[in-house]
Design a protein around this motif. Structure first.
Motif, PDB file in Angstrom:
ATOM      1  N   ARG A 177      48.889  42.743  47.397  1.00 31.13           N
ATOM      2  CA  ARG A 177      49.042  41.465  48.080  1.00 31.13           C
ATOM      3  C   ARG A 177      48.942  41.647  49.606  1.00 31.13           C
ATOM      4  NH1 ARG A 177      51.136  37.601  45.257  1.00 31.13           N
ATOM      5  NH2 ARG A 177      52.440  39.054  44.080  1.00 31.13           N
ATOM      6  N   LYS A 178      49.575  42.697  50.096  1.00 22.27           N
ATOM      7  CA  LYS A 178      49.534  42.977  51.533  1.00 22.27           C
ATOM      8  C   LYS A 178      48.115  43.309  51.977  1.00 22.27           C
ATOM      9  CE  LYS A 178      51.493  46.057  55.048  1.00 22.27           C
ATOM     10  NZ  LYS A 178      52.422  47.209  55.295  1.00 22.27           N
ATOM     11  N   ALA A 233      51.626  33.366  46.462  1.00 21.59           N
ATOM     12  CA  ALA A 233      51.829  32.863  45.100  1.00 21.59           C
ATOM     13  C   ALA A 233      50.755  33.337  44.123  1.00 21.59           C
ATOM     14  CB  ALA A 233      51.865  31.326  45.117  1.00 21.59           C
ATOM     15  N   LEU A 234      49.802  34.182  44.576  1.00 22.12           N
ATOM     16  CA  LEU A 234      48.720  34.616  43.705  1.00 22.12           C
ATOM     17  C   LEU A 234      49.174  35.709  42.751  1.00 22.12           C
ATOM     18  CD1 LEU A 234      45.673  34.808  46.166  1.00 22.12           C
ATOM     19  CD2 LEU A 234      46.389  32.908  44.713  1.00 22.12           C
ATOM     20  N   HIS A 267      44.271  36.936  40.394  1.00 21.95           N
ATOM     21  CA  HIS A 267      43.748  36.151  41.511  1.00 21.95           C
ATOM     22  C   HIS A 267      43.679  36.988  42.798  1.00 21.95           C
ATOM     23  CE1 HIS A 267      44.356  32.596  38.932  1.00 21.95           C
ATOM     24  NE2 HIS A 267      43.406  32.078  39.682  1.00 21.95           N
ATOM     25  N   LEU A 268      44.543  37.973  42.925  1.00 25.70           N
ATOM     26  CA  LEU A 268      44.436  38.899  44.052  1.00 25.70           C
ATOM     27  C   LEU A 268      43.163  39.740  43.916  1.00 25.70           C
ATOM     28  CD1 LEU A 268      48.149  40.097  44.350  1.00 25.70           C
ATOM     29  CD2 LEU A 268      46.907  38.668  45.990  1.00 25.70           C
ATOM     30  N   ASN A 269      42.891  40.207  42.696  1.00 25.76           N
ATOM     31  CA  ASN A 269      41.650  40.954  42.462  1.00 25.76           C
ATOM     32  C   ASN A 269      40.440  40.077  42.760  1.00 25.76           C
ATOM     33  OD1 ASN A 269      43.049  43.249  41.574  1.00 25.76           O
ATOM     34  ND2 ASN A 269      43.076  42.552  39.452  1.00 25.76           N
ATOM     35  N   SER A 270      40.513  38.831  42.324  1.00 25.60           N
ATOM     36  CA  SER A 270      39.424  37.895  42.589  1.00 25.60           C
ATOM     37  C   SER A 270      39.219  37.702  44.084  1.00 25.60           C
ATOM     38  CB  SER A 270      39.720  36.542  41.935  1.00 25.60           C
ATOM     39  OG  SER A 270      38.742  35.579  42.275  1.00 25.60           O
ATOM     40  N   ALA A 271      40.307  37.508  44.819  1.00 25.83           N
ATOM     41  CA  ALA A 271      40.213  37.290  46.261  1.00 25.83           C
ATOM     42  C   ALA A 271      39.566  38.482  46.958  1.00 25.83           C
ATOM     43  CB  ALA A 271      41.594  37.025  46.848  1.00 25.83           C
TER      44      ALA A 271
END
Length: 294
Positions: A112-113, A125-126, A130-134
């Motif tokens: 996340r960081k 909130a991901l 969704h973090l991998n996607s981002a």
């Protein structure tokens, strides 16, 4: 000046050493000029905000243009050294890989960081997918912004093209938001960035075709959410066969993205970069590049 020589040394600099020192980086200078105007201007209403934002953009672009012309007035070898330095500052191949690679971790909070350092969205909130996607989305979008587009404009207009593009892209990143503060102040920069990225974003999609074939084209047809930025993302989604989603904005179909898919995306990234570097070198080496006449 010998543009192929300048390009080769700029590329070697990038691959071997990465980014120049922050205090000496032209992109940082562009940001400081834009930030000065942004901080000093008290918002006065739509028309005045738009005009002041346009003046801000013209000032930064003019500074970039002046920088790009400085090598013409320096003796050898200082002219070549400065040209290499400035061209290198317009694109970022190695550092983009490094930023994305930091998001490959099993620790969700560390992920996340790392993702928060490369995207503008709120990552608090991901979930992990969704973090991998981002992370993958950022890689795909910045492949266009940080590699394809600046070198595309270098081919067309030489060093001036590369630096002016980077200036506009920096302006958009700082001011091109749809909120109360930047709706009008950043509109000129945002629309100019849209114009300059229109062809490179679609060229980037074409570079994915050898890797994903007709699937890339079918996903491209789904990319109707943004003028440019979702086009390279759709192509990466097609090649990896994973869903990529910015909640509330766009979603491309596929299976859930994992850490392993970020690693695969980085491999795809280098293949597309290699394709593009070959395309850039050929006109430079053969002397048919328009920039050679400038």
């Amino acid at each position: 000046m010998n543009f192929i020589l300048i390009f080769v040394f700029a590329l070697l600099w990038d691959l071997l050493f990465g980014e120049p020192p922050i205090k000496l980086h032209p992109v940082v200078w562009f940001g400081k000029i834009a930030g000065f105007f942004d901080e000093k201007w008290e918002r006065e209403g739509s028309l005045l905000d738009f005009l002041t934002g346009a003046l801000t953009a013209v000032t930064v672009i003019s500074f970039a243009l002046i920088l790009s012309l400085l090598p013409l007035y320096l003796p050898f070898p200082l002219n070549y050294a400065l040209a290499v330095y400035l061209l290198k500052s317009s694109f970022a191949i190695r550092s983009l890989h490094e930023h994305i690679a930091r998001t490959v971790t099993g620790d969700v909070e560390e992920k996340r960081k790392a993702v928060s350092m490369i995207v503008s969205r709120d990552v608090k909130a991901l979930d992990e997918a969704h973090l991998n996607s981002a992370s993958i989305e950022s890689l795909a979008e910045n492949l266009n912004d940080s590699v394809i587009a600046p070198l595309f404009y270098f081919l067309l207009f030489g060093l001036s093209g590369a630096l002016v593009y980077r200036a506009v892209n920096t302006l958009d990143a700082m001011l091109g938001y749809r909120n109360e503060r930047y709706e009008y102040f950043g509109k000129f920069s945002a629309r100019l960035d849209d114009v300059l990225n229109f062809i490179p974003a679609r060229l980037t999609v074409l570079l994915y075709l050898p890797l994903g074939g007709r699937r890339v084209l079918s996903y491209y047809r789904l990319a109707r959410f943004k003028i440019n930025s979702d086009k390279p993302i759709s192509a990466m989604s097609a090649v990896l066969k994973v869903w990529l989603e910015k909640p509330g904005v766009y979603r491309f179909p596929g299976r859930e993205p994992t850490n392993g898919d970020i690693i695969r995306a980085l491999k795809v990234y280098w293949l597309v970069v290699a394709e593009w570097l070959v395309i850039v070198v050929l006109p430079l080496a053969t002397g048919v590049c328009p920039c050679l006449s400038l």
